[in-house]
Design an enzyme around this catalytic site. Sequence first.
Site, mmCIF file in Angstrom:
data_model
loop_
_atom_site.group_PDB
_atom_site.id
_atom_site.type_symbol
_atom_site.label_atom_id
_atom_site.label_comp_id
_atom_site.label_asym_id
_atom_site.label_seq_id
_atom_site.Cartn_x
_atom_site.Cartn_y
_atom_site.Cartn_z
ATOM 1 N N THR A 184 -5.820 1.313 -2.754
ATOM 2 C CA THR A 184 -7.282 1.897 -3.023
ATOM 3 C C THR A 184 -7.891 1.589 -4.543
ATOM 4 O O THR A 184 -7.113 1.397 -5.419
ATOM 5 C CB THR A 184 -7.419 3.699 -2.830
ATOM 6 O OG1 THR A 184 -6.975 3.833 -1.744
ATOM 7 C CG2 THR A 184 -8.690 4.017 -3.216
ATOM 8 N N ASP B 16 -2.103 5.911 -4.833
ATOM 9 C CA ASP B 16 -2.345 5.029 -3.759
ATOM 10 C C ASP B 16 -2.727 3.558 -4.324
ATOM 11 O O ASP B 16 -3.808 3.305 -4.825
ATOM 12 C CB ASP B 16 -3.671 5.223 -2.998
ATOM 13 C CG ASP B 16 -3.847 4.665 -1.677
ATOM 14 O OD1 ASP B 16 -3.238 3.616 -1.607
ATOM 15 O OD2 ASP B 16 -4.310 5.318 -0.849
ATOM 16 N N ASP C 179 0.725 -1.197 -0.108
ATOM 17 C CA ASP C 179 0.145 0.210 0.041
ATOM 18 C C ASP C 179 0.701 1.256 0.034
ATOM 19 O O ASP C 179 1.385 1.550 0.915
ATOM 20 C CB ASP C 179 -1.208 0.057 1.111
ATOM 21 C CG ASP C 179 -1.772 1.084 1.300
ATOM 22 O OD1 ASP C 179 -2.013 1.904 0.566
ATOM 23 O OD2 ASP C 179 -2.279 1.489 2.372
#
Length: 441
Positions: A316, A313, A137
């Site tokens: 996401t 990101d 992440d």
Amino acid sequence: MLSPATSLTLLATLLATFVPVDALPAPSSAPRSATLHGRRTPGQNELYKRNGVFNKVFLQEEIARLDAKYDRKSRAGSQESMLDLPTSLKVVSKSVKARRAMGTEDLTDVIGSGLDLEYYGHITIGTPPQKLTVDFDTGSSDLWVPGMVNACVQESFNGLSSSTYSNTFAPFEIVYGSGAVVGTVAVDTVTVAGLTVPKQSFGDVVVCSEQFVQAEAGGILGLAFQSIASSGKTPFVANLVAAGALDENLFSFFLSRQEVAGSTLTIGGRDESHYTGSFRTTPVTSQTYWQVAANPFVVNGTPVGAGYGAAIDTGTTLIYVPTVVASALYAAIPGASADQSDSLEGGSGTYQYPCDFAGTIALQFAGAEGTFGIDLADFNIGKASSGSNMCIGGIIGMDFQDAAGQNIAIVGDEFLKSWYSTFNYNSTGGAPGVEFAASSA
């Protein structure tokens, strides 16, 4: 050295000081296993319902996770502390083996009813190594995994089985919109893609909320900057960079589309088989997450609205932009309108548009020449209602804030599937930057 029994007693005592007894999840009677596939709950973790209509429950869950990631970051440090961050990492430690190298970790694409929901891979922790799954992440900075007294998932890390494990007993906690993960900060040998940090700090989690019971990945390995780490500890790749252990001070992602296998994370270099053309670079504007400056969206060849800050990101699924940016974007799509069926508390920020829209939507980034298109197959996340000719767009209007309190966009996998992305600690001028080239299978 503390005995195993004494260690567990101290851990339980520490947790009792900051975790209410009634907040603890009920122990799971299911056997622990490294097999994680198929644990998502239909209707809760799939983006579509069975008839192909957009399911806002998924969106509500992703927004709750983003609330934790980005609101927490805005509290992680003052604006003043962000202004004094170094422009590049320097070699400050020799705690990592000095051999320069690169490595690639294969990722699994979790597919739910037509959407690429998340991408996870494997790491090992301890001596002998214990294999665990994590979501890699770029929107967070902590490494955490489920510990041995954990009810989170069907796999766990047993520190008492590792000869190199130690526990600081410092509290570790990340509060999410609908729950939390809680444990202590531990230290052990961590390996990803053949690259090892002998003394990596991580969250040894012993309590977690229901959303992680259903997650495909057992934990999270954060790849953003140390300034936003809840633990305050140096992230895994940053440790490799600081020790001069990599061929190049960067890491790169290829994210596949609707293929369980094929996605990759390469640390210390790039996978030349997964991109075409040259890379275009946009500089990092805040060493918190990988935040860059985005210029206005381009719809059907015409710039619309204003520029904005954006966090790139990998953790996401969709794209979230400030509400004023979303309003301008959808105003430029003929027939688009705010989703009137919105029933989520606080609003979901969704818009609907004609399903037969065949135009173009592209992002622009400061310092990077040209535009970066979004595949319309990724932009379309489902019908507005059964039998409707209107679809829901994958760009959501939502006002998240960065560490300085400014509205920020979150550019997730919906965009990154089309663009091979490199996160470079020493990009143009020696400062961090994000670099994109067209993806190729």
